[in-house]
Design a protein around this motif. Structure first.
Motif, PDB file in Angstrom:
ATOM      1  N   ALA A  22      53.452 -16.778  11.338  1.00 21.12           N
ATOM      2  CA  ALA A  22      54.003 -18.111  11.136  1.00 21.12           C
ATOM      3  C   ALA A  22      52.987 -19.091  10.567  1.00 21.12           C
ATOM      4  N   PHE A  23      51.758 -19.033  11.086  1.00 24.91           N
ATOM      5  CA  PHE A  23      50.775 -20.065  10.763  1.00 24.91           C
ATOM      6  C   PHE A  23      49.483 -19.533  10.156  1.00 24.91           C
ATOM      7  N   GLY A  24      49.379 -18.238   9.934  1.00 25.73           N
ATOM      8  CA  GLY A  24      48.184 -17.672   9.328  1.00 25.73           C
ATOM      9  C   GLY A  24      47.018 -17.610  10.299  1.00 25.73           C
ATOM     10  N   GLY A  25      45.815 -17.520   9.748  1.00 26.52           N
ATOM     11  CA  GLY A  25      44.622 -17.449  10.574  1.00 26.52           C
ATOM     12  C   GLY A  25      44.158 -16.034  10.806  1.00 26.52           C
ATOM     13  N   SER A  26      42.997 -15.892  11.422  1.00 28.36           N
ATOM     14  CA  SER A  26      42.387 -14.591  11.643  1.00 28.36           C
ATOM     15  C   SER A  26      42.899 -13.959  12.937  1.00 28.36           C
ATOM     16  N   PRO A  27      42.713 -12.639  13.090  1.00 29.51           N
ATOM     17  CA  PRO A  27      43.213 -11.952  14.285  1.00 29.51           C
ATOM     18  C   PRO A  27      42.365 -12.184  15.521  1.00 29.51           C
ATOM     19  N   GLN A  28      41.206 -12.820  15.372  1.00 31.94           N
ATOM     20  CA  GLN A  28      40.357 -13.075  16.532  1.00 31.94           C
ATOM     21  C   GLN A  28      39.579 -14.360  16.311  1.00 31.94           C
ATOM     22  N   GLY A  29      38.961 -14.846  17.390  1.00 31.31           N
ATOM     23  CA  GLY A  29      38.210 -16.093  17.311  1.00 31.31           C
ATOM     24  C   GLY A  29      39.002 -17.255  17.856  1.00 31.31           C
ATOM     25  N   GLY A  30      38.300 -18.331  18.203  1.00 29.42           N
ATOM     26  CA  GLY A  30      38.948 -19.487  18.784  1.00 29.42           C
ATOM     27  C   GLY A  30      39.428 -20.505  17.777  1.00 29.42           C
ATOM     28  N   ILE A  31      38.738 -20.597  16.624  1.00 28.43           N
ATOM     29  CA  ILE A  31      39.114 -21.550  15.581  1.00 28.43           C
ATOM     30  C   ILE A  31      39.438 -20.753  14.327  1.00 28.43           C
ATOM     31  N   CYS A  32      40.701 -20.799  13.903  1.00 27.73           N
ATOM     32  CA  CYS A  32      41.176 -19.909  12.847  1.00 27.73           C
ATOM     33  C   CYS A  32      41.848 -20.700  11.730  1.00 27.73           C
ATOM     34  N   MET A  37      48.509 -21.269   4.805  1.00 30.21           N
ATOM     35  CA  MET A  37      49.486 -21.936   5.660  1.00 30.21           C
ATOM     36  C   MET A  37      49.119 -23.395   5.944  1.00 30.21           C
ATOM     37  N   GLN A  38      48.021 -23.852   5.363  1.00 28.23           N
ATOM     38  CA  GLN A  38      47.545 -25.230   5.565  1.00 28.23           C
ATOM     39  C   GLN A  38      47.471 -25.563   7.052  1.00 28.23           C
ATOM     40  N   SER A  39      46.794 -24.695   7.774  1.00 31.64           N
ATOM     41  CA  SER A  39      46.736 -24.809   9.222  1.00 31.64           C
ATOM     42  C   SER A  39      45.339 -24.454   9.716  1.00 31.64           C
ATOM     43  N   VAL A  40      44.930 -25.079  10.822  1.00 34.64           N
ATOM     44  CA  VAL A  40      43.751 -24.645  11.572  1.00 34.64           C
ATOM     45  C   VAL A  40      44.240 -24.394  12.991  1.00 34.64           C
ATOM     46  N   ASN A  41      44.291 -23.123  13.368  1.00 39.20           N
ATOM     47  CA  ASN A  41      44.827 -22.728  14.658  1.00 39.20           C
ATOM     48  C   ASN A  41      43.711 -22.701  15.699  1.00 39.20           C
ATOM     49  N   GLY A  87      28.677 -22.904  12.511  1.00 35.32           N
ATOM     50  CA  GLY A  87      29.415 -24.152  12.583  1.00 35.32           C
ATOM     51  C   GLY A  87      30.638 -24.219  11.697  1.00 35.32           C
ATOM     52  N   SER A  88      31.011 -23.102  11.060  1.00 41.39           N
ATOM     53  CA  SER A  88      32.112 -23.133  10.097  1.00 41.39           C
ATOM     54  C   SER A  88      33.434 -23.527  10.746  1.00 41.39           C
ATOM     55  N   GLY A  89      33.693 -23.030  11.946  1.00 39.84           N
ATOM     56  CA  GLY A  89      34.932 -23.388  12.627  1.00 39.84           C
ATOM     57  C   GLY A  89      34.965 -24.855  13.009  1.00 39.84           C
ATOM     58  N   ASN A  90      33.834 -25.360  13.481  1.00 35.84           N
ATOM     59  CA  ASN A  90      33.763 -26.775  13.844  1.00 35.84           C
ATOM     60  C   ASN A  90      33.944 -27.667  12.617  1.00 35.84           C
ATOM     61  N   ARG A  91      33.392 -27.240  11.478  1.00 35.66           N
ATOM     62  CA  ARG A  91      33.605 -27.997  10.240  1.00 35.66           C
ATOM     63  C   ARG A  91      35.076 -27.977   9.842  1.00 35.66           C
ATOM     64  N   ALA A  92      35.750 -26.861  10.063  1.00 35.71           N
ATOM     65  CA  ALA A  92      37.169 -26.751   9.704  1.00 35.71           C
ATOM     66  C   ALA A  92      38.006 -27.755  10.484  1.00 35.71           C
ATOM     67  N   ILE A  93      37.650 -27.974  11.759  1.00 42.38           N
ATOM     68  CA  ILE A  93      38.382 -28.959  12.550  1.00 42.38           C
ATOM     69  C   ILE A  93      38.121 -30.363  12.018  1.00 42.38           C
ATOM     70  N   LEU A  94      36.862 -30.704  11.815  1.00 42.96           N
ATOM     71  CA  LEU A  94      36.525 -32.068  11.408  1.00 42.96           C
ATOM     72  C   LEU A  94      37.051 -32.408  10.025  1.00 42.96           C
ATOM     73  N   ARG A  95      37.190 -31.397   9.160  1.00 43.92           N
ATOM     74  CA  ARG A  95      37.626 -31.643   7.789  1.00 43.92           C
ATOM     75  C   ARG A  95      39.099 -31.299   7.557  1.00 43.92           C
TER      76      ARG A  95
END
Length: 374
Positions: A22-32, A37-41, A87-95
């Motif tokens: 439904a929303f894309g993202g990777s199969p593992q990890g906390g920030i995907c 899908m224009q989403s950060v899960n 820090g890539s996941g944290n950057r994804a949230i902030l941006r």
């Protein structure tokens, strides 16, 4: 079963495979993040978080914009960062707003029957708080080591689920635990890619009283922890900027400049991180001079409204500031970008609160300002 966006609503429980459909993202990890899908899960696991020294969830206390959901950034060991691969996941949230992506939050609830496949409950869509997108927080990990973590402050963007089990535990008692100063590299605070994103203001107010149910279990204790102050010196580019967001930026710049001055004199500087009995929020003072035992509350303007707010905050926070090397409460000082109106000095004098402000030449004026020859 292949899920679609329409079939996953706040409160629904799905596997990660269904969520990815439904929303894309990777199969593992906390920030995907998902560009397609224009989403950060954002996946939260209460058990993992508690072992790592933090809680994700709703604050029980509301402000004028409603409820805040706190989500801790990526990085289980050591200080978290916005830099590099770590820090890539944290950057994804902030941006996320700059990249036209939506934040979607999921919390782990269990596993499929007779399976190791984890299931996650969908809370809904969020955006970063436009006023204070994140804070730095000092925590102890499962091995007892101190570290700094990023705590993102999320506001609901659309329909969300408010469930009692998702409220951050309240503190059971108030203590003032002192943690020795620990230096943090400036690089983790000063990443250009991390601080150039556009931050929208919340589009929808959260309705009050929407989290009925039993209260969350309390924390073991409340702590006031001496930590490194925020060094947020890179300007934020804020979408739908307002006078309030500009003042927040000015406050950060002013605090950093005065901290640099104190540091240049060899003073030990930091902040206090405070939790109060019965509350889920964690409070953080702006600046503390451990050498002279002075607590500072900074504001981005010298307006009457900001001075009155600073007065209330510093009277509140100073009650919890205790240092073994100093007797009694700290000297209380308000840090401003310019001198306040003359009559406000008499108001502050009544409560024994001083003023330090920035002069036209960039220096600082006030009785509490230490001199270079001291």
């Amino acid at each position: 079963m292949t899920a679609s966006v329409e079939t996953i609503n706040p409160g629904d429980v799905r596997t990660r495979t269904e969520i990815r459909a439904a929303f894309g993202g990777s199969p593992q990890g906390g920030i995907c993040p998902s560009e397609e899908m224009q989403s950060v899960n954002l996946y939260s696991d209460p058990d993992v978080g508690e072992r790592a020294g933090y809680y994700d969830g709703w604050l029980a206390e509301e402000d004028e914009l409603g409820r805040v959901f706190e989500y801790t950034g990526a990085g289980k060991i050591g200080d978290q960062t916005f830099d590099g691969v770590a820090g890539s996941g944290n950057r994804a949230i902030l941006r996320h707003a700059e990249q036209d992506r939506v934040l979607r939050v999921f919390t782990r609830v269990g596993k499929l029957p007779r399976s190791d496949t984890k299931t996650h409950r969908y809370l809904g869509t969020f955006t970063l708080d436009g006023m204070e997108p994140y804070v730095w927080r000092r925590v102890h990990d499962e091995d007892g080591h101190e570290r700094n973590v990023l705590v993102f402050r999320l506001r609901q963007e659309g329909a969300v689920q408010h469930a009692a089990q998702d409220v951050i535990p309240a503190a059971a008692e108030t203590t003032a635990e002192f943690v020795p100063f620990r230096a943090v590299t400036a690089a983790m605070f000063q990443s250009d890619p991390a601080t150039s994103g556009a931050l929208p203001l919340p589009q929808q107010r959260v309705r009050k009283g929407s989290s009925a149910g039993k209260a969350a279990a309390p924390n073991a204790e409340t702590s006031g922890t001496f930590v490194v102050p925020e060094a947020f010196s890179t300007k934020l580019s804020v979408r739908a900027a307002s006078a309030a967001t500009v003042a927040v930026r000015h406050e950060a710049e002013l605090t950093q400049a005065y901290k640099a001055y104190l540091d240049s004199l060899g003073h030990q500087t930091g902040a206090f991180q405070i939790k109060v009995e019965g509350l889920t929020s964690t409070f953080r003072t702006d600046l503390y001079d451990a050498t002279d035992h002075v607590l500072y509350e900074a504001k981005g303007s010298n307006s009457r409204e900001d001075v009155r707010m600073a007065l209330g905050q510093i009277l509140d926070y100073s009650r919890y500031v205790e240092m073994p090397s100093h007797d009694g409460e700290p000297t209380r000082v308000i840090l401003l970008p310019a001198a306040p109106a003359p009559d406000l000095y008499s108001l502050l004098d009544r409560y024994e609160v001083g003023v330090v402000y920035r002069a036209d030449d960039g220096g600082f004026v006030g009785a509490a300002v230490p001199k270079a020859d001291q």
